[in-house]
Design an enzyme around this catalytic site. Structure first.
Site, PDB file in Angstrom:
ATOM      1  N   LEU A   1       0.832  -1.202   0.000  1.00 42.27           N
ATOM      2  CA  LEU A   1       0.000   0.000   0.000  1.00 42.27           C
ATOM      3  C   LEU A   1       0.876   1.265   0.000  1.00 42.27           C
ATOM      4  O   LEU A   1       0.688   2.171  -0.813  1.00 42.27           O
ATOM      5  CB  LEU A   1      -0.902  -0.018   1.259  1.00 42.27           C
TER       6      LEU A   1
ATOM      7  N   GLU B   1       3.698   4.105  -0.381  1.00 45.96           N
ATOM      8  CA  GLU B   1       4.597   4.563  -1.454  1.00 45.96           C
ATOM      9  C   GLU B   1       5.517   5.638  -0.895  1.00 45.96           C
ATOM     10  O   GLU B   1       5.241   6.189   0.183  1.00 45.96           O
ATOM     11  CB  GLU B   1       3.763   5.149  -2.600  1.00 45.96           C
TER      12      GLU B   1
ATOM     13  N   GLY C   1       1.933   7.562   2.661  1.00 42.62           N
ATOM     14  CA  GLY C   1       1.889   6.630   3.785  1.00 42.62           C
ATOM     15  C   GLY C   1       0.544   6.785   4.480  1.00 42.62           C
ATOM     16  O   GLY C   1      -0.439   6.127   4.116  1.00 42.62           O
ATOM     17  N   SER C   2       0.482   7.717   5.449  1.00 46.54           N
ATOM     18  CA  SER C   2      -0.795   7.971   6.129  1.00 46.54           C
ATOM     19  C   SER C   2      -1.858   8.421   5.128  1.00 46.54           C
ATOM     20  O   SER C   2      -3.025   8.059   5.238  1.00 46.54           O
ATOM     21  CB  SER C   2      -0.614   9.081   7.181  1.00 46.54           C
TER      22      SER C   2
ATOM     23  N   TRP D   1       8.658   0.231   1.905  1.00 43.26           N
ATOM     24  CA  TRP D   1       8.485  -0.262   3.279  1.00 43.26           C
ATOM     25  C   TRP D   1       7.516  -1.438   3.329  1.00 43.26           C
ATOM     26  O   TRP D   1       6.669  -1.509   4.220  1.00 43.26           O
ATOM     27  CB  TRP D   1       8.007   0.864   4.211  1.00 43.26           C
ATOM     28  N   ILE D   2       7.668  -2.346   2.365  1.00 44.28           N
ATOM     29  CA  ILE D   2       6.748  -3.487   2.297  1.00 44.28           C
ATOM     30  C   ILE D   2       7.395  -4.686   2.998  1.00 44.28           C
ATOM     31  O   ILE D   2       8.441  -5.197   2.554  1.00 44.28           O
ATOM     32  CB  ILE D   2       6.417  -3.839   0.821  1.00 44.28           C
TER      33      ILE D   2
ATOM     34  N   GLY E   1      20.100  -1.641  33.420  1.00 48.37           N
ATOM     35  CA  GLY E   1      21.275  -0.769  33.440  1.00 48.37           C
ATOM     36  C   GLY E   1      22.054  -0.881  32.137  1.00 48.37           C
ATOM     37  O   GLY E   1      21.454  -1.099  31.074  1.00 48.37           O
TER      38      GLY E   1
ATOM     39  N   GLU F   1       0.734   0.458   9.959  1.00 44.68           N
ATOM     40  CA  GLU F   1      -0.703   0.142  10.103  1.00 44.68           C
ATOM     41  C   GLU F   1      -1.417   1.264  10.855  1.00 44.68           C
ATOM     42  O   GLU F   1      -2.228   1.017  11.753  1.00 44.68           O
ATOM     43  CB  GLU F   1      -0.889  -1.222  10.763  1.00 44.68           C
TER      44      GLU F   1
ATOM     45  N   THR G   1      -0.099   5.311  12.064  1.00 48.07           N
ATOM     46  CA  THR G   1       0.772   5.827  13.127  1.00 48.07           C
ATOM     47  C   THR G   1      -0.094   6.105  14.359  1.00 48.07           C
ATOM     48  O   THR G   1      -1.325   6.196  14.260  1.00 48.07           O
ATOM     49  CB  THR G   1       1.445   7.150  12.699  1.00 48.07           C
TER      50      THR G   1
HETATM   51  C1  LIG Z   1       9.180  -1.756   9.491  1.00 45.70           C
HETATM   52  C2  LIG Z   1       8.051  -1.256   8.642  1.00 45.70           C
HETATM   53  C3  LIG Z   1       7.247  -2.161   7.953  1.00 45.70           C
HETATM   54  C4  LIG Z   1       6.213  -1.712   7.140  1.00 45.70           C
HETATM   55  N1  LIG Z   1       5.468  -2.620   6.435  1.00 45.70           N
HETATM   56  C5  LIG Z   1       4.547  -2.184   5.539  1.00 45.70           C
HETATM   57  C6  LIG Z   1       3.849  -3.113   4.689  1.00 45.70           C
HETATM   58  O1  LIG Z   1       4.026  -4.330   4.787  1.00 45.70           O
HETATM   59  N2  LIG Z   1       2.984  -2.621   3.752  1.00 45.70           N
HETATM   60  C7  LIG Z   1       2.751  -1.281   3.612  1.00 45.70           C
HETATM   61  O2  LIG Z   1       1.967  -0.918   2.730  1.00 45.70           O
HETATM   62  N3  LIG Z   1       3.390  -0.382   4.410  1.00 45.70           N
HETATM   63  C8  LIG Z   1       4.278  -0.792   5.356  1.00 45.70           C
HETATM   64  N4  LIG Z   1       4.952   0.109   6.155  1.00 45.70           N
HETATM   65  C9  LIG Z   1       4.732   1.530   5.931  1.00 45.70           C
HETATM   66  C10 LIG Z   1       3.886   2.188   7.018  1.00 45.70           C
HETATM   67  O3  LIG Z   1       2.575   1.709   6.992  1.00 45.70           O
HETATM   68  C11 LIG Z   1       3.967   3.712   6.823  1.00 45.70           C
HETATM   69  O4  LIG Z   1       5.301   4.075   7.121  1.00 45.70           O
HETATM   70  C12 LIG Z   1       2.987   4.448   7.708  1.00 45.70           C
HETATM   71  O5  LIG Z   1       1.692   4.324   7.197  1.00 45.70           O
HETATM   72  C13 LIG Z   1       3.312   5.938   7.848  1.00 45.70           C
HETATM   73  O6  LIG Z   1       3.476   6.526   6.611  1.00 45.70           O
HETATM   74  P1  LIG Z   1       4.766   7.438   6.313  1.00 45.70           P
HETATM   75  O7  LIG Z   1       5.974   6.677   6.730  1.00 45.70           O
HETATM   76  O8  LIG Z   1       4.684   7.893   4.909  1.00 45.70           O
HETATM   77  O9  LIG Z   1       4.633   8.679   7.284  1.00 45.70           O
HETATM   78  P2  LIG Z   1       3.765  10.017   7.019  1.00 45.70           P
HETATM   79  O10 LIG Z   1       2.382   9.655   6.627  1.00 45.70           O
HETATM   80  O11 LIG Z   1       4.527  10.915   6.113  1.00 45.70           O
HETATM   81  O12 LIG Z   1       3.738  10.651   8.485  1.00 45.70           O
HETATM   82  C14 LIG Z   1       4.861  11.355   9.029  1.00 45.70           C
HETATM   83  C15 LIG Z   1       4.454  11.908  10.400  1.00 45.70           C
HETATM   84  O13 LIG Z   1       3.340  12.815  10.259  1.00 45.70           O
HETATM   85  C16 LIG Z   1       2.244  12.393  11.060  1.00 45.70           C
HETATM   86  N5  LIG Z   1       0.993  12.653  10.339  1.00 45.70           N
HETATM   87  C17 LIG Z   1       0.714  12.416   9.027  1.00 45.70           C
HETATM   88  N6  LIG Z   1      -0.530  12.797   8.722  1.00 45.70           N
HETATM   89  C18 LIG Z   1      -1.073  13.275   9.870  1.00 45.70           C
HETATM   90  C19 LIG Z   1      -2.351  13.803  10.226  1.00 45.70           C
HETATM   91  N7  LIG Z   1      -3.344  13.891   9.337  1.00 45.70           N
HETATM   92  N8  LIG Z   1      -2.547  14.175  11.517  1.00 45.70           N
HETATM   93  C20 LIG Z   1      -1.554  14.070  12.444  1.00 45.70           C
HETATM   94  N9  LIG Z   1      -0.332  13.582  12.160  1.00 45.70           N
HETATM   95  C21 LIG Z   1      -0.101  13.182  10.901  1.00 45.70           C
HETATM   96  C22 LIG Z   1       2.459  10.878  11.241  1.00 45.70           C
HETATM   97  O14 LIG Z   1       1.782  10.406  12.395  1.00 45.70           O
HETATM   98  C23 LIG Z   1       3.979  10.817  11.380  1.00 45.70           C
HETATM   99  O15 LIG Z   1       4.342  11.159  12.677  1.00 45.70           O
HETATM  100  C24 LIG Z   1       5.968  -0.318   7.019  1.00 45.70           C
HETATM  101  C25 LIG Z   1       6.747   0.583   7.746  1.00 45.70           C
HETATM  102  C26 LIG Z   1       7.775   0.133   8.552  1.00 45.70           C
HETATM  103  C27 LIG Z   1       8.604   1.132   9.304  1.00 45.70           C
END
Ligand SMILES: Cc1cc2nc3c(=O)[nH]c(=O)nc-3n(C[C@H](O)[C@H](O)[C@H](O)COP(=O)(O)OP(=O)(O)OC[C@H]3O[C@@H](n4cnc5c(N)ncnc54)[C@H](O)[C@@H]3O)c2cc1C
Length: 400
Positions: A133, A135, A139-140, A164-165, A352, A376, A378
């Site tokens: 999902l 890219e 993300g969010s 990050w898949i 410690g 899944e 944040t």
């Molecule tokens: C180890 C790992 C495994 C993963 N596995 C998968 C996977 O299998 N499949 C998959 O599809 N994805 C996967 N992910 C991706 C993960 O789901 C995304 O990283 C996550 O959804 C957050 O998106 P982002 O990293 O783009 O952060 P962003 O969306 O850019 O967010 C950055 C910051 O801004 C905050 N923020 C963003 N929008 C808002 C808002 N509207 N209100 C308040 N705060 C906000 C967020 O909380 C965060 O603190 C994985 C990530 C990791 C680290």
């Protein structure tokens, strides 16, 4: 560790649940714990453990028996995740993406032919599934995705990147989301099952130098004119966003349940250490400040587990009613993952300087507990969802 009661809810475990809990606990103690440290340091994904999980039916636990699953309920699924992540987060991550995000979504949204083709081999563990999902620019904000799927006759041509898949370079099938109508925002997203190993134009790459889950697999999926047959589309064009949200409800539950296992692992390690380590002629467990940290872990474990089991009961009921369980799942995921990270930090404190060393497992728990607060949804996204539900700005379970 086996039963708790709250007013009006009986949370006793059945004989079957206890027996599965014990079996998985023994498996973790025999196959995961003894080599967890070594595999982590070597950045080695232990495929033998995955084969063992498949043999125990853990890769199809909540999938009905008619699709080669174990036909178990969601509280049992939670018990399995708790035990597995007590050993190593990488293997609970597999359950999350393979069972939660992929198979359960296929069960709900796939056609009969699609279930026979992909769900059955996934449930036995003959094939592994992942979930694409996220890219680089989405993300969010899922609807900001840039990947496209353009229909040409009997195929869709996929272009774009997923990042990050989890298990990208290991899985056989990925549930991938791309825009069939880029102008339509989230209504233009469509879901596809992509066969990663056999589709020209599909490439995977591992992400190196991560903060944690070194014994796991995280990577990118690249689609460069990849032709995906029309029969691989899950649901109709434009159903993708709804399907992704359903998937996340299932995956988040397993993340929450695994986090409960982290808290327990931190508590058990800290209790052991606090009884042995002496300062000023006494075990450190005799000091109130250390006791305070242990007490916090005890309470976090019970609280997180209650929320997870409560969500599990809601999910069991939802199987009959078709109701959504987004609110219950979101609460459990947010609280349990925050607590797991807090418990791991406390566990390092109890140990410690030894807690800072790979000689003890708590530094691994701390590193591994960081990612679940990001993926899944944040913690901030869950806070926003829960607040907006309470404020009446949106309805998470469709109840208002
Ligand atoms: C180890 C790992 C495994 C993963 N596995 C998968 C996977 O299998 N499949 C998959 O599809 N994805 C996967 N992910 C991706 C993960 O789901 C995304 O990283 C996550 O959804 C957050 O998106 P982002 O990293 O783009 O952060 P962003 O969306 O850019 O967010 C950055 C910051 O801004 C905050 N923020 C963003 N929008 C808002 C808002 N509207 N209100 C308040 N705060 C906000 C967020 O909380 C965060 O603190 C994985 C990530 C990791 C680290």
């Amino acid at each position: 560790m086996s039963a708790i009661g709250t007013a009006g809810i009986n949370l006793d475990l059945s004989e079957e649940q206890r027996s599965i809990q014990e079996t998985v606990r023994d498996f973790v103690d025999a196959r995961i714990v003894p080599v967890a440290h070594e595999n982590d340091i070597a950045h080695r994904l232990d495929m033998g453990v995955i084969e063992g999980m498949a043999e125990l039916g853990l890769l199809g636990a909540p999938i009905p028996e008619e699709y080669a699953g174990a036909g178990l309920d969601f509280v049992t699924e939670a018990l399995i995740c708790e035990e597995i992540e007590r050993g190593e987060a990488a293997f609970r991550t597999l359950i999350s993406v393979h069972v939660g995000l992929n198979s359960l979504s296929l069960l709900k949204h796939g056609s009969e032919e699609q279930k026979q083709r992909w769900l059955v081999p996934q449930a036995t563990g003959a094939k592994l599934g992942c979930f694409g999902l996220t890219e680089p620019g989405a993300g969010s904000d899922v609807a900001a995705m840039a990947a496209t799927a353009v229909r040409r006759g009997d195929v869709y041509v996929l272009n774009g990147q997923k990042t990050w898949i989890s298990y990208a370079s290991v899985a056989d099938h990925a549930l991938v989301f791309a825009k069939t109508d880029p102008a339509a925002g989230h209504r233009g997203v469509t879901a596809f099952m992509v066969e990663l190993k056999d589709t020209p134009g599909v490439r995977t790459a591992d992400i190196e130098h991560k903060l944690g889950v070194w014994a796991g697999s995280t990577g990118d999926l690249f689609f460069d004119g990849a032709e995906v047959p029309v029969e691989n589309r899950i649901g109709e064009e434009g159903d993708g966003f709804r399907i992704a949200m359903y998937s996340l409800d299932q995956g988040r539950f397993t993340v929450a349940a695994g986090a409960v296992g982290v808290i327990r692992a931190c508590l058990e390690a800290s209790v052991r250490y606090a009884r042995e380590r002496e300062t000023f002629g006494k075990p450190i467990g005799r000091y109130q400040f250390v006791q305070g940290m242990i007490a916090d872990m005890v309470v976090m474990y019970e609280q997180a587990r209650l929320l997870v089991w409560s969500a599990g009961h809601a999910k069991n009921k939802a199987r009959e009613t078709g109701a959504r369980t987004t609110r219950e799942t979101s609460m459990a995921k947010m609280v349990a993952t925050e607590y797991a990270f807090k418990a791991a930090d406390l566990a390092v404190q109890v140990h410690g300087a030894y807690g800072y060393s790979a000689e003890y497992p708590v530094e691994r728990y701390l590193r591994n507990a960081r990612a679940p607060r990001l993926y899944e949804g944040t913690t901030e996204i869950h806070r926003m969802m829960l607040a907006e539900d309470a404020l009446g700005f949106r309805s998470l379970d469709g109840r208002k």
